[in-house]
Design an enzyme around this catalytic site. Structure first.
Site, PDB file in Angstrom:
ATOM      1  N   GLY A 253       0.788  -1.230   0.000  1.00 26.50           N
ATOM      2  CA  GLY A 253       0.000   0.000   0.000  1.00 26.50           C
ATOM      3  C   GLY A 253       0.824   1.286   0.000  1.00 26.50           C
ATOM      4  N   THR A 254       2.140   1.180  -0.195  1.00 24.54           N
ATOM      5  CA  THR A 254       2.948   2.411  -0.185  1.00 24.54           C
ATOM      6  C   THR A 254       2.558   3.331  -1.347  1.00 24.54           C
ATOM      7  OG1 THR A 254       4.690   1.135  -1.271  1.00 24.54           O
ATOM      8  CG2 THR A 254       4.983   1.585   1.068  1.00 24.54           C
ATOM      9  N   GLY A 255       2.281   2.722  -2.505  1.00 24.04           N
ATOM     10  CA  GLY A 255       1.915   3.538  -3.677  1.00 24.04           C
ATOM     11  C   GLY A 255       0.594   4.257  -3.451  1.00 24.04           C
TER      12      GLY A 255
HETATM   13  N1  ADP Z   1      11.960  -0.065   1.281  1.00 22.46           N
HETATM   14  C1  ADP Z   1      11.588   1.219   1.253  1.00 22.46           C
HETATM   15  N2  ADP Z   1      12.243   2.126   1.992  1.00 22.46           N
HETATM   16  C2  ADP Z   1      11.882   3.407   2.000  1.00 22.46           C
HETATM   17  N3  ADP Z   1      10.880   3.891   1.274  1.00 22.46           N
HETATM   18  C3  ADP Z   1      10.175   3.042   0.506  1.00 22.46           C
HETATM   19  C4  ADP Z   1      10.479   1.664   0.459  1.00 22.46           C
HETATM   20  N4  ADP Z   1       9.590   1.072  -0.378  1.00 22.46           N
HETATM   21  C5  ADP Z   1       8.765   2.038  -0.814  1.00 22.46           C
HETATM   22  N5  ADP Z   1       9.116   3.228  -0.299  1.00 22.46           N
HETATM   23  C6  ADP Z   1       8.460   4.532  -0.501  1.00 22.46           C
HETATM   24  O1  ADP Z   1       7.155   4.305  -0.985  1.00 22.46           O
HETATM   25  C7  ADP Z   1       6.977   4.905  -2.256  1.00 22.46           C
HETATM   26  C8  ADP Z   1       6.093   4.043  -3.126  1.00 22.46           C
HETATM   27  O2  ADP Z   1       6.639   2.769  -3.217  1.00 22.46           O
HETATM   28  P1  ADP Z   1       6.920   2.021  -4.608  1.00 22.46           P
HETATM   29  O3  ADP Z   1       7.326   0.632  -4.228  1.00 22.46           O
HETATM   30  O4  ADP Z   1       7.877   2.789  -5.430  1.00 22.46           O
HETATM   31  O5  ADP Z   1       5.520   2.060  -5.321  1.00 22.46           O
HETATM   32  P2  ADP Z   1       4.312   1.021  -5.317  1.00 22.46           P
HETATM   33  O6  ADP Z   1       3.937   0.782  -3.885  1.00 22.46           O
HETATM   34  O7  ADP Z   1       3.274   1.719  -6.110  1.00 22.46           O
HETATM   35  O8  ADP Z   1       4.809  -0.238  -5.985  1.00 22.46           O
HETATM   36  C9  ADP Z   1       8.409   5.053  -2.791  1.00 22.46           C
HETATM   37  O9  ADP Z   1       8.544   6.054  -3.683  1.00 22.46           O
HETATM   38  C10 ADP Z   1       9.199   5.323  -1.540  1.00 22.46           C
HETATM   39  O10 ADP Z   1       9.156   6.704  -1.217  1.00 22.46           O
HETATM   40  C1  LIG Z   2      -7.506  -1.972  -4.161  1.00 20.82           C
HETATM   41  C2  LIG Z   2      -6.028  -1.887  -4.331  1.00 20.82           C
HETATM   42  N1  LIG Z   2      -5.512  -0.830  -4.970  1.00 20.82           N
HETATM   43  C3  LIG Z   2      -4.166  -0.744  -5.163  1.00 20.82           C
HETATM   44  C4  LIG Z   2      -3.335  -1.740  -4.689  1.00 20.82           C
HETATM   45  C5  LIG Z   2      -1.877  -1.653  -4.916  1.00 20.82           C
HETATM   46  O1  LIG Z   2      -1.344  -0.988  -3.883  1.00 20.82           O
HETATM   47  P1  LIG Z   2       0.062  -0.258  -3.897  1.00 20.82           P
HETATM   48  O2  LIG Z   2      -0.017   0.964  -3.114  1.00 20.82           O
HETATM   49  O3  LIG Z   2       0.612  -0.172  -5.271  1.00 20.82           O
HETATM   50  O4  LIG Z   2       0.897  -1.191  -3.071  1.00 20.82           O
HETATM   51  P2  LIG Z   2       1.256  -2.631  -3.302  1.00 20.82           P
HETATM   52  O5  LIG Z   2       0.054  -3.439  -2.978  1.00 20.82           O
HETATM   53  O6  LIG Z   2       1.728  -2.690  -4.715  1.00 20.82           O
HETATM   54  O7  LIG Z   2       2.351  -2.723  -2.302  1.00 20.82           O
HETATM   55  C6  LIG Z   2      -3.918  -2.812  -4.015  1.00 20.82           C
HETATM   56  N2  LIG Z   2      -3.164  -3.812  -3.531  1.00 20.82           N
HETATM   57  N3  LIG Z   2      -5.252  -2.864  -3.851  1.00 20.82           N
END
Ligand code: ADP
Ligand SMILES: Cc1ncc(COP(=O)(O)OP(=O)(O)O)c(N)n1
Length: 590
Positions: A253-255
């Protein structure tokens, strides 16, 4: 150092421009659109932020994460559900998409009643849903629209049908900001996933230029110590926000969290413009600096949330756990407590013995956390009792984000600058307190010792002015914590018994030396604060600390039991003020 561009072509822009793109249906000229100003009522101070996304019943991603992120970022959250997703920290089990008419009914329910300042778009799932949302926002323009082009969850499950990718590409030019991760950026650009930041930056720059949309390059999927984010603007400029990579499995869920926080912070910036616009002829438009500031806020908040995620103990541990969206709020709430400090209330120890100052054991409540060994040893039983009683506060100091980041070199420069600015103000008054103590000392040796300390403190203050702070903007005044601490020291030195003043003065010597020993053990040639850390831990200062300890020990020995109790309390109060002082930059700036 903080906020330095990592890609050669990426320098934080100082060129104000309107936020790259108009919202769907609005003018592409970059001029402010009528609905933008018309939609922000004069009194609104909290942005009303709508998440259009799918669900995560386990609370880590999707709409559930968005609502927590919006609240944590200072907005009022609302949600319109695109898909109901049966998922948890281990993966997606099933997806149910309600009829499109119901999606439109939800949108209408919100827009018929509420002014929407910002929208975050998350999981859309399929092309029909994308088109429905697109049509709606074209007909109901919103000033800020952030699109997180959700395609695949961290578990590897698809959240967007492959045949919907083109529809999503078509949506990009109609939003202000997009926040793709590295694989999503590649799909939007129809390229292979970038392996390096430079490659990702190039893809983002091309996409931003082609679509007129600001692209956030997210560092989460890359390697390297910096997991930060870069805003790449359509005019080719960019602004990077550094954040240290954490070794954490709590990245589910970071994204979602970053994009909804960013939408909220852009809403905050917009409302601030609207407030100014109420009183001036200025137009209510967002600049690239606003976007940089918003990204900075969201990135740093998310960092703290990821770091605290494991503590939630949500999930079996086999998948990716959630982040702790409320970590910062909880930290600040604890820091804001106005309850009297425990050591000022306690009259007995845990075994019921009265704390009457008749022996070192009857001075202060026992610390629940053992203090461990001090580098500069206590000068006798009274100062040993002080050190032991301060154990919990001492470990809290070592655990502060400021002290940790200063040690490992990840401390952002604005936090360091805040600390030094306050330190200079502190030293000026600390010197005065020492001078007062010198005047009250009953031996020539003590008089000379405190006077020398007063001289060194004011000399250190002027060194700061001529050195690190010389060319930097200063706040120009003490924070409430600096003021509270220095007033306490000056009042103790001037208005209380000598032993109380001497005990109050001690932690600034002793704890500073002890923190310095921990920090300087982490120093190395490439450390960003190498010069600063090398100033810690000199033998001369350690000898000064030892002399201060000997004088406090002597003063305790000579004092009455009641004076000793007050002196011990003053010592612990100063320890707590030391902790507050080290922590204050993280309270003031984030
Ligand atoms: N291991 C980590 N350490 C620090 N920050 C992180 C880490 N993983 C993710 N983030 C933060 O969360 C944001 C979104 O994560 P990311 O993995 O790039 O996208 P998504 O969750 O959409 O796949 C990143 O830009 C970064 O700022
Ligand atoms: C309902 C729903 N929306 C988006 C996501 C993807 O979440 P995201 O923040 O990209 O983080 P990760 O799940 O990729 O870590 C989801 N899982 N569910």
């Amino acid at each position: 150092m903080a906020e330095q561009p990592t890609a050669p072509s990426c320098a934080p822009t100082s060129n104000p421009s309107t936020l790259s793109n108009p919202a769907p249906g609005a003018s592409a000229s970059g001029t402010p659109r009528a609905p933008q100003t018309a939609q922000v009522p004069q009194a609104a101070r909290v942005p009303r932020v709508l998440s259009i996304a799918g669900t995560d019943p386990s609370g880590g991603a999707g709409i559930q994460a968005d609502l927590k992120s919006i609240a944590a970022s200072g907005g009022y959250g609302m949600c319109v559900t695109t898909s109901l997703v049966a998922q948890n920290t281990c993966g997606v089990r099933e997806v149910f998409t309600p009829p499109l008419e119901f999606l439109t009914a939800q949108l209408a329910a919100v827009f018929d009643d509420v002014t929407v300042d910002a929208v975050k778009i998350g999981m859309l799932g399929d092309a029909d849903t994308i088109r429905t949302v697109r049509t709606w926002l074209s007909e109901h323009p919103v000033p800020v629209v952030v699109l997180d082009p959700v395609m695949i969850a961290s578990s590897g499950d698809r959240l967007l049908q492959a045949e919907a990718e083109q529809a999503l590409r078509d949506l990009v030019p109609l939003v202000n900001v997009i926040t793709p991760n590295i694989p999503e950026l590649a799909v939007l650009c129809e390229k292979e996933p970038a392996q390096t930041f430079d490659e990702a930056h190039e893809q983002a720059a091309n996409l931003a230029a082609a679509t007129g949309t600001t692209v956030i390059v997210k560092g989460g999927h890359l390697c390297g110590q910096d997991a930060g984010n870069t805003a790449v603007f359509p005019d080719g400029t960019c602004a990077h926000v550094r954040t240290p990579r954490l070794d954490s499995r709590n990245t589910h869920g970071t994204g979602c969290s970053l994009s909804s926080s960013l939408a909220t912070r852009l809403g905050v910036e917009l409302l601030q413009h609207a407030e100014v616009a109420e009183h001036t002829a200025e137009q209510s438009v967002l600049t690239s600096e606003d976007t940089h500031r918003a990204l900075q806020w969201s990135t740093r908040w998310l960092h703290e949330s990821i770091a605290a995620g494991a503590g939630l103990q949500v999930g079996s541990g086999e998948g990716h756990g959630p982040v702790d969206h409320a970590a910062r709020a909880r930290r600040l709430e604890a820091a804001a407590s106005a309850y009297p400090w425990h050591h000022l209330l306690a009259t007995t120890d845990s075994e019921g013995n009265t704390l009457d100052g008749t022996s070192p054991e009857r001075l202060l409540p026992v610390s629940p956390v053992p203090a461990g060994e001090a580098v500069v040893k206590p000068a006798g039983p009274w100062t040993a009792a002080l050190w032991a009683a301060g154990g919990e506060t001492w470990h809290q100091i070592l655990d502060l984000p400021f002290v940790r980041a200063l040690g490992d070199g990840t401390l952002d420069e604005d936090l360091f600058a805040f600390y030094l600015d306050q330190d200079a103000l502190y030293l000026r008054d600390y010197s005065r307190a020492l001078a007062t103590l010198s005047a009250r000392a009953d031996t020539a040796e003590a008089q000379v010792h405190w006077a020398a300390g007063a001289h060194e403190a004011i000399a250190a203050e002027s060194q700061l002015h001529e050195g690190w702070l010389a060319n930097r903007a200063r706040l120009g005044g003490p924070s409430p914590i600096t003021m509270g601490y220095t007033n306490f020291l000056r009042a103790s030195a001037a208005g209380d018994d000598y032993v109380v003043g001497a005990a109050a003065i001690l932690p600034c010597y002793w704890l500073y030396e002890e923190v310095g020993a921990v920090l300087s053990s982490q120093n190395h040639a490439d450390h960003p604060y190498a010069e600063w850390l090398s100033m810690y831990g000199g033998e001369e200062f350690a000898a000064d600390v030892a002399r201060s300890l000997a004088e406090v020990e002597r003063a305790f020995e000579a004092a009455s039991p009641a004076q000793r109790v007050r002196a011990a309390q003053a010592y612990l109060s100063a320890c707590v003020y030391e902790r507050e002082f080290f922590d204050q930059a993280h309270r003031a700036l984030r």
